[in-house]
Design a protein around this motif. Structure first.
Motif, PDB file in Angstrom:
ATOM      1  N   THR A  52      41.188  67.843  61.791  1.00 41.29           N
ATOM      2  CA  THR A  52      40.886  68.209  60.444  1.00 41.29           C
ATOM      3  C   THR A  52      39.917  69.254  60.412  1.00 41.29           C
ATOM      4  OG1 THR A  52      39.431  66.598  59.750  1.00 41.29           O
ATOM      5  CG2 THR A  52      41.708  66.014  59.574  1.00 41.29           C
ATOM      6  N   SER A  53      39.687  69.818  59.299  1.00 41.36           N
ATOM      7  CA  SER A  53      38.671  70.513  59.102  1.00 41.36           C
ATOM      8  C   SER A  53      37.206  70.110  59.608  1.00 41.36           C
ATOM      9  CB  SER A  53      38.887  71.667  57.932  1.00 41.36           C
ATOM     10  OG  SER A  53      38.438  70.796  56.842  1.00 41.36           O
ATOM     11  N   ASP A  54      37.060  68.886  59.147  1.00 40.20           N
ATOM     12  CA  ASP A  54      35.807  68.292  59.466  1.00 40.20           C
ATOM     13  C   ASP A  54      35.786  67.577  60.820  1.00 40.20           C
ATOM     14  OD1 ASP A  54      36.072  65.205  57.463  1.00 40.20           O
ATOM     15  OD2 ASP A  54      37.293  66.118  58.869  1.00 40.20           O
ATOM     16  N   GLY A  55      36.552  67.842  61.565  1.00 41.98           N
ATOM     17  CA  GLY A  55      36.579  67.311  62.834  1.00 41.98           C
ATOM     18  C   GLY A  55      37.149  65.937  63.113  1.00 41.98           C
ATOM     19  N   THR A  56      37.884  65.163  61.984  1.00 40.05           N
ATOM     20  CA  THR A  56      38.501  63.977  62.354  1.00 40.05           C
ATOM     21  C   THR A  56      39.855  64.267  62.875  1.00 40.05           C
ATOM     22  OG1 THR A  56      37.707  63.305  60.272  1.00 40.05           O
ATOM     23  CG2 THR A  56      39.477  62.287  61.017  1.00 40.05           C
ATOM     24  N   THR A  57      39.926  63.275  63.960  1.00 39.77           N
ATOM     25  CA  THR A  57      41.273  63.450  64.910  1.00 39.77           C
ATOM     26  C   THR A  57      42.129  62.270  64.722  1.00 39.77           C
ATOM     27  OG1 THR A  57      40.006  62.370  66.755  1.00 39.77           O
ATOM     28  CG2 THR A  57      39.752  64.649  66.449  1.00 39.77           C
ATOM     29  N   ASN A  58      43.629  62.473  65.323  1.00 43.20           N
ATOM     30  CA  ASN A  58      44.324  61.599  64.956  1.00 43.20           C
ATOM     31  C   ASN A  58      45.351  61.690  66.093  1.00 43.20           C
ATOM     32  OD1 ASN A  58      47.261  60.194  63.860  1.00 43.20           O
ATOM     33  ND2 ASN A  58      45.486  59.316  62.965  1.00 43.20           N
ATOM     34  N   TYR A  59      45.751  60.696  66.681  1.00 38.61           N
ATOM     35  CA  TYR A  59      46.723  60.715  67.831  1.00 38.61           C
ATOM     36  C   TYR A  59      48.020  59.999  67.814  1.00 38.61           C
ATOM     37  CZ  TYR A  59      42.520  62.917  70.002  1.00 38.61           C
ATOM     38  OH  TYR A  59      41.456  63.744  70.091  1.00 38.61           O
ATOM     39  N   LEU A  60      48.924  60.460  68.415  1.00 37.94           N
ATOM     40  CA  LEU A  60      50.293  59.759  68.634  1.00 37.94           C
ATOM     41  C   LEU A  60      50.029  58.552  69.676  1.00 37.94           C
ATOM     42  CD1 LEU A  60      53.495  59.953  68.059  1.00 37.94           C
ATOM     43  CD2 LEU A  60      53.237  61.050  70.379  1.00 37.94           C
ATOM     44  N   ASP A  61      50.401  57.391  69.075  1.00 39.83           N
ATOM     45  CA  ASP A  61      49.963  56.167  69.928  1.00 39.83           C
ATOM     46  C   ASP A  61      50.205  56.278  71.428  1.00 39.83           C
ATOM     47  OD1 ASP A  61      51.077  53.682  67.605  1.00 39.83           O
ATOM     48  OD2 ASP A  61      49.024  54.902  67.630  1.00 39.83           O
ATOM     49  N   SER A  62      51.106  57.113  71.693  1.00 41.62           N
ATOM     50  CA  SER A  62      51.499  57.130  73.463  1.00 41.62           C
ATOM     51  C   SER A  62      50.607  58.003  73.810  1.00 41.62           C
ATOM     52  CB  SER A  62      52.925  57.895  73.442  1.00 41.62           C
ATOM     53  OG  SER A  62      53.064  58.721  72.971  1.00 41.62           O
ATOM     54  N   VAL A  63      49.683  58.618  73.354  1.00 37.94           N
ATOM     55  CA  VAL A  63      48.806  59.544  73.825  1.00 37.94           C
ATOM     56  C   VAL A  63      47.103  59.224  73.746  1.00 37.94           C
ATOM     57  CG1 VAL A  63      50.364  61.493  73.756  1.00 37.94           C
ATOM     58  CG2 VAL A  63      48.323  61.368  72.143  1.00 37.94           C
ATOM     59  N   LYS A  64      47.316  57.900  72.611  1.00 37.82           N
ATOM     60  CA  LYS A  64      45.638  57.749  72.688  1.00 37.82           C
ATOM     61  C   LYS A  64      45.132  57.181  74.107  1.00 37.82           C
ATOM     62  CE  LYS A  64      46.117  56.103  68.013  1.00 37.82           C
ATOM     63  NZ  LYS A  64      46.598  55.141  66.707  1.00 37.82           N
ATOM     64  N   GLY A  65      43.740  57.914  73.813  1.00 38.79           N
ATOM     65  CA  GLY A  65      43.004  57.445  75.099  1.00 38.79           C
ATOM     66  C   GLY A  65      43.294  58.442  76.200  1.00 38.79           C
ATOM     67  N   ARG A  66      44.326  59.149  76.223  1.00 41.94           N
ATOM     68  CA  ARG A  66      44.495  60.066  77.363  1.00 41.94           C
ATOM     69  C   ARG A  66      44.379  61.526  76.803  1.00 41.94           C
ATOM     70  NH1 ARG A  66      49.557  60.425  79.367  1.00 41.94           N
ATOM     71  NH2 ARG A  66      50.566  60.165  77.491  1.00 41.94           N
ATOM     72  N   PHE A  67      44.583  61.944  75.565  1.00 40.55           N
ATOM     73  CA  PHE A  67      44.586  63.237  74.969  1.00 40.55           C
ATOM     74  C   PHE A  67      43.249  63.303  74.120  1.00 40.55           C
ATOM     75  CE2 PHE A  67      49.446  64.488  75.360  1.00 40.55           C
ATOM     76  CZ  PHE A  67      49.450  64.109  76.691  1.00 40.55           C
ATOM     77  N   THR A  68      42.700  64.608  74.048  1.00 39.86           N
ATOM     78  CA  THR A  68      41.715  64.938  73.175  1.00 39.86           C
ATOM     79  C   THR A  68      41.808  66.167  72.531  1.00 39.86           C
ATOM     80  OG1 THR A  68      40.091  63.489  74.668  1.00 39.86           O
ATOM     81  CG2 THR A  68      39.300  65.043  72.915  1.00 39.86           C
ATOM     82  N   ILE A  69      42.090  66.373  71.366  1.00 42.42           N
ATOM     83  CA  ILE A  69      42.149  67.359  70.501  1.00 42.42           C
ATOM     84  C   ILE A  69      40.489  68.023  70.033  1.00 42.42           C
ATOM     85  CG2 ILE A  69      42.481  66.440  68.440  1.00 42.42           C
ATOM     86  CD1 ILE A  69      44.344  68.917  67.582  1.00 42.42           C
ATOM     87  N   SER A  70      40.412  69.286  70.253  1.00 42.99           N
ATOM     88  CA  SER A  70      39.123  69.852  69.835  1.00 42.99           C
ATOM     89  C   SER A  70      39.111  71.267  69.399  1.00 42.99           C
ATOM     90  CB  SER A  70      37.812  69.757  70.814  1.00 42.99           C
ATOM     91  OG  SER A  70      38.459  70.444  72.017  1.00 42.99           O
ATOM     92  N   ARG A  71      38.156  71.677  68.836  1.00 40.28           N
ATOM     93  CA  ARG A  71      38.167  72.976  68.248  1.00 40.28           C
ATOM     94  C   ARG A  71      36.820  73.823  68.469  1.00 40.28           C
ATOM     95  NH1 ARG A  71      40.087  71.894  62.454  1.00 40.28           N
ATOM     96  NH2 ARG A  71      40.820  74.116  62.418  1.00 40.28           N
TER      97      ARG A  71
END
Length: 118
Positions: A52-71
């Motif tokens: 989100t615009s404030d940096g909150t992240t959310n992940y598909l269950d199958s990628v949690k702990g393996r993928f990281t989104i950032s901006r």
């Protein structure tokens, strides 16, 4: 008109890592909730990660702990760091707005191919 360009895909062995980049022109990404999507052959496109615009992240269950989104707002770029990759992560990866009505999404770019194979 917003133009998105995804890059960073490639062929990687299971357990490997890749970092995808999504650069935009024509709009300031920082004000939008952005997401990474993927589409595997014969399957529908799915939303993998959201920031989100404030940096909150959310992940598909199958990628949690393996993928990281950032901006990086200064570079107007969104990233997806992928680690511990699995063959089932193989897909074309796209970025776009997320958690928005379909009509609000921008035109899809070509995406970047990620292939996980030994």
């Amino acid at each position: 008109q917003v133009q998105l360009v995804e890059s960073g895909g490639g062929l990687v062995q299971p357990g490997g890592s890749l970092r995808l980049s999504c650069a935009a022109s024509g709009s300031i990404l920082s004000i939008y909730t952005m997401g990474w999507y993927r589409q595997a052959p014969g399957k529908q496109r799915e939303l993998v990660a959201v920031i989100t615009s404030d940096g909150t992240t959310n992940y598909l269950d199958s990628v949690k702990g393996r993928f990281t989104i950032s901006r990086d707002n200064a570079k107007n770029t969104v990233y997806l760091q992928m680690s511990s990759l699995k063959p089932e992560d193989t897909a074309v990866y796209y970025c776009n707005r997320a958690w928005a009505p379909q009509r609000a999404l921008w035109s899809w770019a070509q995406g970047t191919q990620v292939t996980v194979s030994s």
